[in-house]
Design an enzyme around this catalytic site. Sequence first.
Site, PDB file in Angstrom:
ATOM      1  N   ASP A  98       0.814  -1.226   0.000  1.00  0.00           N
ATOM      2  CA  ASP A  98       0.000   0.000   0.000  1.00  0.00           C
ATOM      3  C   ASP A  98       0.848   1.278   0.000  1.00  0.00           C
ATOM      4  O   ASP A  98       0.310   2.378   0.045  1.00  0.00           O
ATOM      5  CB  ASP A  98      -0.994  -0.007   1.183  1.00  0.00           C
ATOM      6  N   ASP A  99       2.174   1.125  -0.090  1.00  0.00           N
ATOM      7  CA  ASP A  99       3.041   2.311  -0.074  1.00  0.00           C
ATOM      8  C   ASP A  99       2.960   3.133  -1.362  1.00  0.00           C
ATOM      9  O   ASP A  99       3.460   4.246  -1.423  1.00  0.00           O
ATOM     10  CB  ASP A  99       4.504   1.909   0.186  1.00  0.00           C
ATOM     11  N   ASP A 211      45.844  21.490 -20.690  1.00  0.00           N
ATOM     12  CA  ASP A 211      45.276  20.210 -21.152  1.00  0.00           C
ATOM     13  C   ASP A 211      46.066  19.709 -22.362  1.00  0.00           C
ATOM     14  O   ASP A 211      45.562  19.715 -23.491  1.00  0.00           O
ATOM     15  CB  ASP A 211      43.795  20.468 -21.499  1.00  0.00           C
TER      16      ASP A 211
HETATM   17  C1  SPV Z   1      37.646  17.054 -21.879  1.00  0.00           C
HETATM   18  O1  SPV Z   1      36.692  17.254 -21.096  1.00  0.00           O
HETATM   19  O2  SPV Z   1      38.812  17.010 -21.509  1.00  0.00           O
HETATM   20  C2  SPV Z   1      37.379  16.819 -23.293  1.00  0.00           C
HETATM   21  C3  SPV Z   1      36.198  17.414 -23.920  1.00  0.00           C
HETATM   22  O3  SPV Z   1      38.189  16.191 -23.928  1.00  0.00           O
HETATM   23  S1  SPV Z   1      36.705  18.922 -24.587  1.00  0.00           S
HETATM   24  O4  SPV Z   1      37.281  19.723 -23.521  1.00  0.00           O
HETATM   25  O5  SPV Z   1      35.519  19.555 -25.147  1.00  0.00           O
HETATM   26  O6  SPV Z   1      37.688  18.661 -25.616  1.00  0.00           O
HETATM   27 MG    MG Z   2      40.021  15.937 -22.993  1.00  0.00          MG
END
Ligand code: SPV
Ligand code: MG
Length: 442
Positions: A98-99, A211
């Site tokens: 009945d929950d 990066d």
């Molecule tokens: C990341 O997040 O490192 C990616 C995606 O590779 S981008 O930054 O859009 O390349």
């Molecule tokens: Mg990347």
Amino acid sequence: MYINDNMAKKVYLGMIGDIMHPGLINIINEGAKYGDVIIGLFTDKAIANHRRLPYLTWEQRKTVIEHIIGVSSVVPQDEWSYVENLKRYKPDYIIHGDDWQYGPDKYIRDEVFKTMERLGGEVIEIPYTKGISDSSLKEEIDALGVTPQARLSSLRRLISAKPVVRILESHNGLTGLIAEHTSVEVNGQHREFDGMWASSLTDSTSKGKPDIEAVDLTTRLHDLNDTLEVTTKPFIFDGDTGGKIEHFGFTVRTLERLGISAVIIEDKVGLKQNSLFGTDAIQTQDTIEGFCNKIKAGKESQITRDFMIISRCESLIAGKSVDDALERCLAYVAAGADGVMIHSKNKSGEDIKEFCLRFREKDPHTPIVAVPTTYNQFTEEELATWGINVVIYANHMLRSAYPAMVKCAETILETSRSLEASDKYCMPIKQILNLIPGTKKK
Ligand code: SPV
Ligand code: MG
């Protein structure tokens, strides 16, 4: 004792059946008093938009449940709604705790009552067994964590169960906890993230580094371990270019050992620069043959069945055509890639849409991954209509935290004290003390 003096009647009982507990045995026993109990066992697809995927697969759950005394048969229930199965199996009774009278699933109950009335059947509601439920048991099991193999295989299950899999960037334990636990209710539907993205951009940026593959794999995996320790959801690892062919096989095995579900490698060579620079940076693509060889090397090294090697095509980033991207991606799939990621920094999303629609004409099944950082006006549902299976929000935890931290630092400088900054930009001390599960010893 098990009594069933009414074998001709059919009793329908829907369940997820992942964790067996006395509450479920009680409801099976109650149902068996009315007739043959048919278990409508929810499939991954039925569950995926409403709850976390079960630990056990459908077949494993079926094996357990069909051996329980009082169960006559087990059938798949492919929708969260009972209506289709009730129409198909026309039970005399449906039994439920009945929950469901309160909360977001109340509409399910209303539909069941209407359908059973139309079918001339009856709904039996039995008192919910207090103190025990799937969700409370699940919380306890979640606290124990997950095995690497269960985590690894969950991404493939999610891709086949959901129209679109939703992934959030995480670069440390804290952002991992956000991806793991944040949930909202939208129109009565439970929504949460399905897994996490280990981004090269945010892994590097959070260390104050560019990066460009300068943060090495060992360092990234060492830090990723913090997040693996406090989460259970699947991880997709940003493998940058994948490095040298001779090294990539080792990377694949290391990731599998950790329980990572997938690696995405991009078809670039030379010094890697972030894709979002587009043609403002030199983005040199590998030859099709060269990148296919890397994919093959990875697939040959893989030891689990479920790990995915996803090839990322940078043609659109490098200013090349959709035709070029298509030719490459089809070749990458032929070389063994388990999915393709198509990337672009074009804000309109037109190039991505064209790619996806044309790719789907040639290949209806291989998962497509998208990172809609620039074309972020489209909802997941819209992207899914183009044929996209996985959407990655690739950097949003870091990008949202940084401006808040800068604002806080500036305000301290401006006011020579922290009162204003604390009031405006900080969470209360009490809240941070209780943020991490298990901080306070009882
Ligand atoms: C990341 O997040 O490192 C990616 C995606 O590779 S981008 O930054 O859009 O390349
Ligand atoms: Mg990347």
